[in-house]
Design a protein around this motif. Structure first.
Motif, PDB file in Angstrom:
ATOM      1  N   ALA A  97       0.834  -1.210   0.000  1.00 14.41           N
ATOM      2  CA  ALA A  97       0.000   0.000   0.000  1.00 14.41           C
ATOM      3  C   ALA A  97       0.866   1.258   0.000  1.00 14.41           C
ATOM      4  CB  ALA A  97      -0.929  -0.010   1.207  1.00 14.41           C
ATOM      5  N   ARG A  98       1.858   1.304   0.864  1.00 14.51           N
ATOM      6  CA  ARG A  98       2.733   2.483   0.907  1.00 14.51           C
ATOM      7  C   ARG A  98       3.543   2.611  -0.376  1.00 14.51           C
ATOM      8  NH1 ARG A  98       3.651   5.428   5.448  1.00 14.51           N
ATOM      9  NH2 ARG A  98       2.567   4.767   7.335  1.00 14.51           N
ATOM     10  N   ALA A  99       3.960   1.482  -0.936  1.00  9.92           N
ATOM     11  CA  ALA A  99       4.713   1.541  -2.189  1.00  9.92           C
ATOM     12  C   ALA A  99       3.855   2.132  -3.303  1.00  9.92           C
ATOM     13  CB  ALA A  99       5.197   0.145  -2.575  1.00  9.92           C
ATOM     14  N   ALA A 100       2.568   1.827  -3.298  1.00  4.50           N
ATOM     15  CA  ALA A 100       1.672   2.326  -4.348  1.00  4.50           C
ATOM     16  C   ALA A 100       1.432   3.824  -4.253  1.00  4.50           C
ATOM     17  CB  ALA A 100       0.336   1.587  -4.294  1.00  4.50           C
ATOM     18  N   LEU A 101       1.840   4.466  -3.156  1.00  5.77           N
ATOM     19  CA  LEU A 101       1.720   5.925  -3.069  1.00  5.77           C
ATOM     20  C   LEU A 101       2.568   6.624  -4.129  1.00  5.77           C
ATOM     21  CD1 LEU A 101       1.776   6.528   0.797  1.00  5.77           C
ATOM     22  CD2 LEU A 101      -0.147   6.913  -0.753  1.00  5.77           C
ATOM     23  N   THR A 102       3.540   5.909  -4.690  1.00  2.00           N
ATOM     24  CA  THR A 102       4.317   6.491  -5.791  1.00  2.00           C
ATOM     25  C   THR A 102       3.390   6.908  -6.933  1.00  2.00           C
ATOM     26  OG1 THR A 102       4.666   4.272  -6.710  1.00  2.00           O
ATOM     27  CG2 THR A 102       6.375   5.138  -5.257  1.00  2.00           C
ATOM     28  N   GLY A 103       2.317   6.140  -7.152  1.00  3.21           N
ATOM     29  CA  GLY A 103       1.393   6.434  -8.240  1.00  3.21           C
ATOM     30  C   GLY A 103       0.609   7.704  -8.042  1.00  3.21           C
ATOM     31  N   VAL A 104       0.550   8.211  -6.804  1.00  2.08           N
ATOM     32  CA  VAL A 104      -0.154   9.461  -6.534  1.00  2.08           C
ATOM     33  C   VAL A 104       0.747  10.660  -6.835  1.00  2.08           C
ATOM     34  CG1 VAL A 104      -1.333  10.823  -4.767  1.00  2.08           C
ATOM     35  CG2 VAL A 104      -1.576   8.335  -4.792  1.00  2.08           C
ATOM     36  N   VAL A 105       2.049  10.501  -6.587  1.00  3.96           N
ATOM     37  CA  VAL A 105       2.988  11.608  -6.798  1.00  3.96           C
ATOM     38  C   VAL A 105       3.440  11.695  -8.250  1.00  3.96           C
ATOM     39  CG1 VAL A 105       5.112  12.675  -5.946  1.00  3.96           C
ATOM     40  CG2 VAL A 105       3.783  11.185  -4.454  1.00  3.96           C
ATOM     41  N   ILE A 106       3.493  10.554  -8.936  1.00  2.00           N
ATOM     42  CA  ILE A 106       4.019  10.514 -10.298  1.00  2.00           C
ATOM     43  C   ILE A 106       3.336  11.510 -11.232  1.00  2.00           C
ATOM     44  CG2 ILE A 106       4.101   9.063 -12.377  1.00  2.00           C
ATOM     45  CD1 ILE A 106       4.920   6.739 -10.517  1.00  2.00           C
ATOM     46  N   PRO A 107       1.982  11.610 -11.249  1.00  2.00           N
ATOM     47  CA  PRO A 107       1.359  12.583 -12.168  1.00  2.00           C
ATOM     48  C   PRO A 107       1.791  14.022 -11.917  1.00  2.00           C
ATOM     49  CG  PRO A 107      -0.278  11.022 -11.359  1.00  2.00           C
ATOM     50  CD  PRO A 107       0.954  10.799 -10.554  1.00  2.00           C
ATOM     51  N   VAL A 108       2.013  14.372 -10.644  1.00  2.00           N
ATOM     52  CA  VAL A 108       2.433  15.737 -10.323  1.00  2.00           C
ATOM     53  C   VAL A 108       3.784  16.042 -10.952  1.00  2.00           C
ATOM     54  CG1 VAL A 108       2.990  17.338  -8.461  1.00  2.00           C
ATOM     55  CG2 VAL A 108       1.132  15.681  -8.174  1.00  2.00           C
ATOM     56  N   ILE A 109       4.745  15.136 -10.757  1.00  2.00           N
ATOM     57  CA  ILE A 109       6.091  15.355 -11.292  1.00  2.00           C
ATOM     58  C   ILE A 109       6.086  15.269 -12.809  1.00  2.00           C
ATOM     59  CG2 ILE A 109       8.470  14.522 -11.249  1.00  2.00           C
ATOM     60  CD1 ILE A 109       7.885  13.422  -8.450  1.00  2.00           C
ATOM     61  N   ALA A 110       5.281  14.343 -13.350  1.00  2.00           N
ATOM     62  CA  ALA A 110       5.205  14.196 -14.805  1.00  2.00           C
ATOM     63  C   ALA A 110       4.717  15.487 -15.454  1.00  2.00           C
ATOM     64  CB  ALA A 110       4.289  13.036 -15.163  1.00  2.00           C
ATOM     65  N   LEU A 111       3.755  16.142 -14.813  1.00  2.00           N
ATOM     66  CA  LEU A 111       3.237  17.388 -15.376  1.00  2.00           C
ATOM     67  C   LEU A 111       4.241  18.533 -15.239  1.00  2.00           C
ATOM     68  CD1 LEU A 111      -0.510  17.254 -14.318  1.00  2.00           C
ATOM     69  CD2 LEU A 111       0.461  16.997 -16.602  1.00  2.00           C
ATOM     70  N   MET A 112       5.057  18.496 -14.201  1.00  2.00           N
ATOM     71  CA  MET A 112       6.130  19.482 -14.092  1.00  2.00           C
ATOM     72  C   MET A 112       7.117  19.316 -15.245  1.00  2.00           C
ATOM     73  SD  MET A 112       6.928  19.478  -9.988  1.00  2.00           S
ATOM     74  CE  MET A 112       5.681  19.968  -8.790  1.00  2.00           C
ATOM     75  N   ILE A 113       7.427  18.058 -15.567  1.00  2.00           N
ATOM     76  CA  ILE A 113       8.306  17.782 -16.702  1.00  2.00           C
ATOM     77  C   ILE A 113       7.647  18.232 -17.998  1.00  2.00           C
ATOM     78  CG2 ILE A 113       9.412  15.935 -18.031  1.00  2.00           C
ATOM     79  CD1 ILE A 113       9.693  14.377 -15.406  1.00  2.00           C
ATOM     80  N   SER A 114       6.340  17.975 -18.104  1.00  6.55           N
ATOM     81  CA  SER A 114       5.599  18.393 -19.295  1.00  6.55           C
ATOM     82  C   SER A 114       5.592  19.910 -19.439  1.00  6.55           C
ATOM     83  CB  SER A 114       4.153  17.875 -19.223  1.00  6.55           C
ATOM     84  OG  SER A 114       3.415  18.267 -20.352  1.00  6.55           O
ATOM     85  N   ALA A 115       5.482  20.624 -18.319  1.00  9.15           N
ATOM     86  CA  ALA A 115       5.512  22.083 -18.363  1.00  9.15           C
ATOM     87  C   ALA A 115       6.859  22.593 -18.857  1.00  9.15           C
ATOM     88  CB  ALA A 115       5.207  22.646 -16.975  1.00  9.15           C
ATOM     89  N   ALA A 116       7.936  21.888 -18.470  1.00  7.67           N
ATOM     90  CA  ALA A 116       9.280  22.312 -18.854  1.00  7.67           C
ATOM     91  C   ALA A 116       9.613  21.943 -20.298  1.00  7.67           C
ATOM     92  CB  ALA A 116      10.305  21.693 -17.906  1.00  7.67           C
ATOM     93  N   LEU A 117       9.157  20.764 -20.748  1.00  8.76           N
ATOM     94  CA  LEU A 117       9.581  20.251 -22.052  1.00  8.76           C
ATOM     95  C   LEU A 117       8.515  20.344 -23.137  1.00  8.76           C
ATOM     96  CD1 LEU A 117      11.478  17.000 -20.909  1.00  8.76           C
ATOM     97  CD2 LEU A 117      12.418  19.281 -21.345  1.00  8.76           C
ATOM     98  N   GLU A 118       7.251  20.398 -22.741  1.00  7.07           N
ATOM     99  CA  GLU A 118       6.187  20.349 -23.739  1.00  7.07           C
ATOM    100  C   GLU A 118       5.288  21.586 -23.718  1.00  7.07           C
ATOM    101  OE1 GLU A 118       4.053  16.667 -23.158  1.00  7.07           O
ATOM    102  OE2 GLU A 118       5.903  15.633 -22.621  1.00  7.07           O
ATOM    103  N   GLY A 119       5.589  22.543 -22.830  1.00  6.38           N
ATOM    104  CA  GLY A 119       4.823  23.782 -22.816  1.00  6.38           C
ATOM    105  C   GLY A 119       3.482  23.708 -22.109  1.00  6.38           C
ATOM    106  N   TRP A 120       3.267  22.674 -21.283  1.00  2.03           N
ATOM    107  CA  TRP A 120       1.991  22.581 -20.557  1.00  2.03           C
ATOM    108  C   TRP A 120       1.888  23.712 -19.545  1.00  2.03           C
ATOM    109  CZ3 TRP A 120       1.031  21.346 -15.239  1.00  2.03           C
ATOM    110  CH2 TRP A 120      -0.320  21.130 -14.941  1.00  2.03           C
ATOM    111  N   GLN A 121       0.706  24.348 -19.469  1.00  2.00           N
ATOM    112  CA  GLN A 121       0.484  25.467 -18.560  1.00  2.00           C
ATOM    113  C   GLN A 121      -0.581  25.072 -17.535  1.00  2.00           C
ATOM    114  OE1 GLN A 121      -0.472  28.858 -20.992  1.00  2.00           O
ATOM    115  NE2 GLN A 121       1.637  29.125 -21.684  1.00  2.00           N
TER     116      GLN A 121
END
Length: 293
Positions: free
Chosen positions: A247-271
């Motif tokens: 259960a605690r290991a699966a918490l990674t799946g909650v944080v991943i979208p946040v960081i992925a969108l930060m990367i998208s904002a930097a590399l793909e222009g997501w606002q």
């Protein structure tokens, strides 16, 4: 990847890597290589690398025959069906909805951990995890709200839920094997190898065939997904699950979208919108609440 790695690194290692793979997978999808082939090549290469890692660590690849049935099932379910379903689901529903569905792994892993391994989770943990899922919903709300306009949305939703179920099942199978005292790296090597072989057979049987792309963008993305997204991330993730429970290991799946969108904002222009920013804050605050002593 030795046992003295702190729990903090075991959590943030796969989280950061898998968040970056959301962008890297775009280079795979941009090629003409079918999804079945791309996923098969990824895990075939990862299996070979894990074999080398096991030999370097002095771990034998000779595991009991009784374990091979579970490793075959793990390969088919987690590294075959799971990833194939994710790629196919994103053809029918927004990627944001797929991210929300994968957040539900927190509850699936909590239930399976209690049923199969007798591991309890607190009410505070479940409440915090629920807050994290709500944060992801806020982040992707515009995409989610437009899902009904897609004619095949029901199919995509079904495939996404199937992928989550496959991932939870794969977690149980892998942790069952490690609880027998078998080494993790050889288990992952066999499981990913079986998964790749299953996908190759499926590609041949369905008429897709075997295709490859020798362009640098495809090769480099494949190498990154195999080395970092498969070998390193899964070893760290399952070590975390061994220590703190699935259960605690699966918490990674909650944080991943946040960081992925930060990367998208930097590399793909997501606002990000204000709602997305509030959702990110809720996600990170919920993770802090779920993991604090």
């Amino acid at each position: 990847m030795k046992s003295e790695i702190s729990d903090r690194w075991l959590f943030w290692g796969p989280t950061l890597v898998w968040a970056s793979t959301w962008h890297v997978i775009l280079y795979q999808l941009a090629s003409q290589v079918p999804v079945l082939n791309s996923v098969a090549w990824r895990f075939a290469l990862a299996a070979l690398l894990l074999v080398g890692l096991a030999m370097w660590r002095g771990e034998s690849l000779r595991l009991p025959w009784s374990a091979h049935g579970l490793m075959l099932a793990t390969g088919i379910v987690q590294y075959g069906g799971n990833y194939w379903s994710v790629y196919e689901a994103e053809r029918h529903i927004p990627s944001g909805l797929v991210a929300v569905l994968f957040c539900l792994m927190v509850f699936g892993n909590a239930l399976s951990g209690r049923v199969f391994f007798g591991q309890q989770v607190s009410r505070r943990f479940l409440l915090a995890a629920s807050g994290g899922v709500a944060g992801v919903v806020m982040i992707f709300w515009p995409e989610i709200a437009s899902t009904g306009a897609r004619p095949t949305a029901a199919l995509g939703l079904g495939l996404g839920l199937l992928a989550v179920l496959a991932a939870c099942t794969g977690n149980v199978l892998t942790l069952t094997l490690t609880r027998r005292g078998l080494p993790l790296v050889p288990i992952l090597a066999w499981s990913m190898g079986y998964g790749a072989f299953f996908l190759i057979l499926l590609a041949l049987g369905s008429g897709v065939g075997l295709q490859f792309d020798w362009r640098p963008s495809y090769l480099l993305s494949l190498l990154y997904l195999a080395v970092f997204g498969s070998v390193i991330a899964f070893v760290l993730y399952f070590k975390l699950a061994q220590r703190q429970g699935p259960a605690r290991a699966a918490l990674t799946g909650v944080v991943i979208p946040v960081i992925a969108l930060m990367i998208s904002a930097a590399l793909e222009g997501w606002q990000p919108s204000l709602l997305a920013i509030l959702g990110m804050a809720l996600c990170l605050g919920s993770i802090f609440a779920a993991t604090r002593k």
